[in-house]
Scaffold this motif. Structure first.
Motif, PDB file in Angstrom:
ATOM      1  N   MET A 138       0.478  -1.268   0.023  1.00  0.00           N
ATOM      2  CA  MET A 138       0.463   0.127   0.074  1.00  0.00           C
ATOM      3  C   MET A 138       1.049   1.439  -0.169  1.00  0.00           C
ATOM      4  SD  MET A 138      -2.921   1.169   2.992  1.00  0.00           S
ATOM      5  CE  MET A 138      -1.473   1.437   3.942  1.00  0.00           C
ATOM      6  N   ILE A 139       1.684   1.058   0.957  1.00  0.00           N
ATOM      7  CA  ILE A 139       2.924   2.119   0.932  1.00  0.00           C
ATOM      8  C   ILE A 139       3.510   2.502  -0.423  1.00  0.00           C
ATOM      9  CG2 ILE A 139       4.666   3.187   2.124  1.00  0.00           C
ATOM     10  CD1 ILE A 139       3.966   2.020   4.734  1.00  0.00           C
ATOM     11  N   ILE A 140       4.293   1.436  -1.002  1.00  0.00           N
ATOM     12  CA  ILE A 140       4.605   1.770  -1.803  1.00  0.00           C
ATOM     13  C   ILE A 140       4.090   2.167  -3.686  1.00  0.00           C
ATOM     14  CG2 ILE A 140       6.395   0.412  -4.014  1.00  0.00           C
ATOM     15  CD1 ILE A 140       7.284  -1.197  -1.373  1.00  0.00           C
ATOM     16  N   LEU A 141       2.849   1.926  -3.901  1.00  0.00           N
ATOM     17  CA  LEU A 141       2.359   1.666  -4.786  1.00  0.00           C
ATOM     18  C   LEU A 141       0.953   3.082  -4.423  1.00  0.00           C
ATOM     19  CD1 LEU A 141       1.278  -2.064  -6.180  1.00  0.00           C
ATOM     20  CD2 LEU A 141       3.586  -0.294  -6.467  1.00  0.00           C
ATOM     21  N   LEU A 146      -3.929  -0.480  -7.201  1.00  0.00           N
ATOM     22  CA  LEU A 146      -3.238  -1.501  -6.600  1.00  0.00           C
ATOM     23  C   LEU A 146      -3.559  -1.370  -4.954  1.00  0.00           C
ATOM     24  CD1 LEU A 146      -0.916  -3.517  -9.427  1.00  0.00           C
ATOM     25  CD2 LEU A 146      -3.455  -4.034  -8.302  1.00  0.00           C
ATOM     26  N   ALA A 147      -3.396  -0.173  -4.723  1.00  0.00           N
ATOM     27  CA  ALA A 147      -3.346   0.102  -3.753  1.00  0.00           C
ATOM     28  C   ALA A 147      -4.232  -0.072  -2.687  1.00  0.00           C
ATOM     29  CB  ALA A 147      -2.416   2.002  -3.149  1.00  0.00           C
ATOM     30  N   ARG A 148      -5.105   0.651  -3.492  1.00  0.00           N
ATOM     31  CA  ARG A 148      -6.168  -0.175  -2.803  1.00  0.00           C
ATOM     32  C   ARG A 148      -7.316  -1.482  -2.431  1.00  0.00           C
ATOM     33  NH1 ARG A 148     -10.539   4.479  -4.038  1.00  0.00           N
ATOM     34  NH2 ARG A 148     -12.165   2.489  -4.673  1.00  0.00           N
ATOM     35  N   THR A 149      -6.758  -1.999  -2.973  1.00  0.00           N
ATOM     36  CA  THR A 149      -6.415  -3.764  -3.207  1.00  0.00           C
ATOM     37  C   THR A 149      -5.571  -4.105  -1.379  1.00  0.00           C
ATOM     38  OG1 THR A 149      -6.643  -3.976  -5.581  1.00  0.00           O
ATOM     39  CG2 THR A 149      -6.162  -5.535  -3.500  1.00  0.00           C
ATOM     40  N   ALA A 150      -4.318  -3.694  -1.773  1.00  0.00           N
ATOM     41  CA  ALA A 150      -3.569  -3.760  -0.279  1.00  0.00           C
ATOM     42  C   ALA A 150      -4.677  -3.461   0.676  1.00  0.00           C
ATOM     43  CB  ALA A 150      -2.942  -3.537   0.149  1.00  0.00           C
ATOM     44  N   ALA A 151      -5.088  -2.057   0.633  1.00  0.00           N
ATOM     45  CA  ALA A 151      -5.780  -1.724   2.237  1.00  0.00           C
ATOM     46  C   ALA A 151      -6.943  -1.939   2.189  1.00  0.00           C
ATOM     47  CB  ALA A 151      -6.178  -0.276   1.393  1.00  0.00           C
ATOM     48  N   ILE A 192     -15.373 -13.224  -0.496  1.00  0.00           N
ATOM     49  CA  ILE A 192     -15.933 -12.070  -0.796  1.00  0.00           C
ATOM     50  C   ILE A 192     -14.921 -10.838  -1.435  1.00  0.00           C
ATOM     51  CG2 ILE A 192     -17.997 -12.774   0.801  1.00  0.00           C
ATOM     52  CD1 ILE A 192     -17.039 -11.001   2.249  1.00  0.00           C
ATOM     53  N   GLY A 193     -13.393 -11.115  -1.620  1.00  0.00           N
ATOM     54  CA  GLY A 193     -13.337  -9.806  -1.811  1.00  0.00           C
ATOM     55  C   GLY A 193     -12.200  -8.882  -1.128  1.00  0.00           C
ATOM     56  N   TRP A 194     -12.965  -9.019   0.219  1.00  0.00           N
ATOM     57  CA  TRP A 194     -12.314  -8.305   1.469  1.00  0.00           C
ATOM     58  C   TRP A 194     -12.297  -6.857   0.890  1.00  0.00           C
ATOM     59  CZ3 TRP A 194      -8.306 -10.945  -1.856  1.00  0.00           C
ATOM     60  CH2 TRP A 194      -6.979 -11.640  -0.475  1.00  0.00           C
ATOM     61  N   PRO A 195     -14.159  -6.885   1.458  1.00  0.00           N
ATOM     62  CA  PRO A 195     -15.170  -6.072   0.881  1.00  0.00           C
ATOM     63  C   PRO A 195     -14.883  -5.063   2.208  1.00  0.00           C
ATOM     64  CG  PRO A 195     -16.288  -7.415   1.335  1.00  0.00           C
ATOM     65  CD  PRO A 195     -14.774  -7.937   1.249  1.00  0.00           C
ATOM     66  N   VAL A 196     -14.441  -3.766   1.802  1.00  0.00           N
ATOM     67  CA  VAL A 196     -14.620  -2.461   2.931  1.00  0.00           C
ATOM     68  C   VAL A 196     -15.115  -1.363   2.190  1.00  0.00           C
ATOM     69  CG1 VAL A 196     -12.740  -0.620   3.717  1.00  0.00           C
ATOM     70  CG2 VAL A 196     -11.915  -3.006   3.206  1.00  0.00           C
ATOM     71  N   PRO A 197     -15.808  -0.350   3.674  1.00  0.00           N
ATOM     72  CA  PRO A 197     -16.582   0.810   3.100  1.00  0.00           C
ATOM     73  C   PRO A 197     -15.955   2.158   1.972  1.00  0.00           C
ATOM     74  CG  PRO A 197     -17.158   0.717   5.118  1.00  0.00           C
ATOM     75  CD  PRO A 197     -16.053  -0.689   4.890  1.00  0.00           C
ATOM     76  N   ARG A 198     -16.533   2.414   0.384  1.00  0.00           N
ATOM     77  CA  ARG A 198     -15.866   3.574   0.380  1.00  0.00           C
ATOM     78  C   ARG A 198     -14.523   2.591  -0.470  1.00  0.00           C
ATOM     79  NH1 ARG A 198     -14.632   8.924   3.039  1.00  0.00           N
ATOM     80  NH2 ARG A 198     -14.200   9.634   1.168  1.00  0.00           N
ATOM     81  N   LEU A 199     -14.634   1.426  -0.224  1.00  0.00           N
ATOM     82  CA  LEU A 199     -13.531   0.887  -0.901  1.00  0.00           C
ATOM     83  C   LEU A 199     -13.894  -0.310  -1.989  1.00  0.00           C
ATOM     84  CD1 LEU A 199     -10.149   0.588   1.297  1.00  0.00           C
ATOM     85  CD2 LEU A 199     -10.522   2.518  -0.758  1.00  0.00           C
ATOM     86  N   GLY A 200     -15.322  -0.721  -1.687  1.00  0.00           N
ATOM     87  CA  GLY A 200     -15.557  -1.761  -2.542  1.00  0.00           C
ATOM     88  C   GLY A 200     -14.912  -3.109  -2.160  1.00  0.00           C
ATOM     89  N   SER A 201     -14.924  -3.840  -3.215  1.00  0.00           N
ATOM     90  CA  SER A 201     -14.351  -5.495  -3.094  1.00  0.00           C
ATOM     91  C   SER A 201     -13.712  -5.285  -4.246  1.00  0.00           C
ATOM     92  CB  SER A 201     -15.065  -6.227  -3.007  1.00  0.00           C
ATOM     93  OG  SER A 201     -16.183  -6.214  -3.397  1.00  0.00           O
ATOM     94  N   LEU A 202     -12.184  -6.626  -4.016  1.00  0.00           N
ATOM     95  CA  LEU A 202     -12.084  -7.287  -5.075  1.00  0.00           C
ATOM     96  C   LEU A 202     -12.429  -7.755  -5.991  1.00  0.00           C
ATOM     97  CD1 LEU A 202      -8.584  -6.672  -6.100  1.00  0.00           C
ATOM     98  CD2 LEU A 202      -8.383  -9.255  -5.212  1.00  0.00           C
ATOM     99  N   ARG A 203     -12.927  -7.706  -7.385  1.00  0.00           N
ATOM    100  CA  ARG A 203     -13.431  -8.399  -8.171  1.00  0.00           C
ATOM    101  C   ARG A 203     -12.369  -9.288  -9.010  1.00  0.00           C
ATOM    102  NH1 ARG A 203     -18.659  -5.989  -8.156  1.00  0.00           N
ATOM    103  NH2 ARG A 203     -18.434  -3.935  -7.557  1.00  0.00           N
TER     104      ARG A 203
END
Length: 425
Positions: A138-141, A146-151, A192-203
């Motif tokens: 998340m820090i590097i990107l 892709l940083a959103r996926t790491a978050a 379920i794609g690590w869903p997080v509010p405002r970031l959505g889920s990984l598809r």
């Protein structure tokens, strides 16, 4: 934004790059030789205790061992996904993988006492590995998609980490309950794609973008598990006096390992990448194939435990727990292999189904027999499956993978089997 795009461009695997397993990944897998050895040792020690192998006490012990295996396999899975998405030649990726390797060794060292005083030694490295990897990416990107996926991963592994660490600070049933909740959280969040509010889920998962690479990783890891079973077999034999009965048990054990290798690499073991490429739903097919591999790997570990029980004690009556291990390991392996066959060919060969049924039904009948004879029965069943494979292959051309159009749960049983074709062993 341009700087973020540049960092991502340097870190992400290039399209069309080689999909073979890299030296960094093979180096990382070496830590899991120790993992497999510690898991097998834990099972062997408990089955060797008075009263455990002869009663129901073996089942809670097996459940706890499986619970400890889950976070370790999850570390390997996320590491494989990391090197599938990011270039292993880049220093940040190497640092993440090698740090995870070090953490796995600490987890393995704490594994035997995980339900006693070593709980923190087992779970703290696990939480640090999972949250640390996500934080670094998340820090590097930062600023890149892709940083959103790491978050997302960081949020969920932090939540599950609280369950793991809190469990380590408790005792008895409370610890087990909290760790089960932690393991379930890790699995369901990824599902379920690590869903997080405002970031959505990984598809999109790593299977969709690097299926061939992950197929190679699972194949290599299964081979490492087989290699560890060979080491366990040889070490147990060298502790004895080289008498006739232990020697016979050693020969049967080696033949069993060869048969496990042969049954896996017969056709289907080399076609997973092609099956994923031909699938209409590579993500789901990849998940099912991964589950099949973990079932087979668990079967290999349990089979190796059988070696360690039979070689020093080849004669006498076979305790029920020992019979469950000696026959259950190969049965679990063949069941996983049959499931894997369905992934590649949408069929399951009849000899595999018959073999699993024989191994399961025979287990309760083995108590009056000596352990070495029980292990021989398991080897003969595996030999029958391998012989059926060879007979089916004779005179037939190779068959291309034909995965199910939709991964339904109900499997088709073919009298000819899905592994038609030439010998690919």
């Amino acid at each position: 934004m341009m700087a973020a795009a540049g960092r991502a461009e340097n870190l992400i695997r290039k399209h069309g790059s080689p999909q073979q397993t890299t030296l960094l990944e093979l180096f990382f897998d070496l830590a899991f030789i120790f993992v497999i050895q510690r898991i097998a040792l834990r099972i062997t020690e408990r089955l060797s205790r008075p009263g455990v192998a002869g009663g129901w006490h073996a089942f809670p012990a097996a459940g706890k061992t499986l619970l400890l295996l889950m976070p370790l396999t999850w570390v390997w899975t996320l590491a494989a996904w990391t090197t599938a998405k990011y270039d292993p030649r880049r220093l940040p990726v190497q640092a993440v993988i090698i740090t995870a390797m070090f953490g796995v060794l600490i987890m393995s060292a704490g594994l035997p006492a995980a339900f006693r005083g070593g709980g923190l030694a087992f779970v703290v490295p696990y939480v640090v590995i999972q949250t640390g990897r996500a934080a670094v990416v998340m820090i590097i990107l930062r600023g890149h998609e892709l940083a959103r996926t790491a978050a997302r991963e960081l949020v969920w592994f932090t939540l599950s980490g609280l369950l793991w660490i809190t469990g380590a600070l408790t005792h008895g049933g409370t610890r087990v309950t909290l760790w089960v909740c932690g393991a379930a959280t890790d699995f369901l969040a990824a599902r379920i794609g690590w869903p997080v509010p405002r970031l959505g889920s990984l598809r999109v998962t790593a299977w969709a973008v690097a299926g061939a690479h992950l197929a190679d990783r699972y194949r290599q890891f299964l081979l490492i598990a087989l290699g560890e079973s060979v080491v366990a077999l040889a070490l147990e034999y060298t502790r004895g006096l080289y008498d006739v009965e232990p020697t016979v048990a050693f020969v049967i054990g080696f033949a069993t390992t060869v048969l496990l290798w042969r049954i896996y690499f017969y056709r289907t073991g080399q076609t997973l990448g092609d099956a994923i490429a031909a699938s209409e739903n590579p993500e789901h097919l990849g998940r099912v194939a991964a589950l099949a591999h973990w079932i087979m790997i668990l079967g290999i570990i349990i089979t190796a435990v059988g070696y360690e029980l039979v070689i020093p004690h080849p004669l006498g009556d076979t305790m029920p727990g020992w019979a469950a291990v000696i026959l259950g390991g190969p049965a679990l392996y063949v069941a996983g292999r049959a499931h894997f066959e369905y992934v590649a060919f949408a069929l399951v060969s009849r000899p595999r189904v018959v073999g699993v049924v024989i191994l399961v039904l025979a287990a309760p009948l083995m108590v009056p027999l000596p352990p070495v004879l029980v292990s021989l029965i398991a080897a003969l069943v595996l030999a029958g499956i391998a012989a059926a494979d060879a007979a089916r292959a004779r005179g037939r051309p190779p068959e291309a993978p034909s995965p199910p159009r939709r991964m339904v749960r109900k499997q088709s049983i073919s009298p000819r089997g899905g592994d038609r074709g030439c010998d690919g062993g």
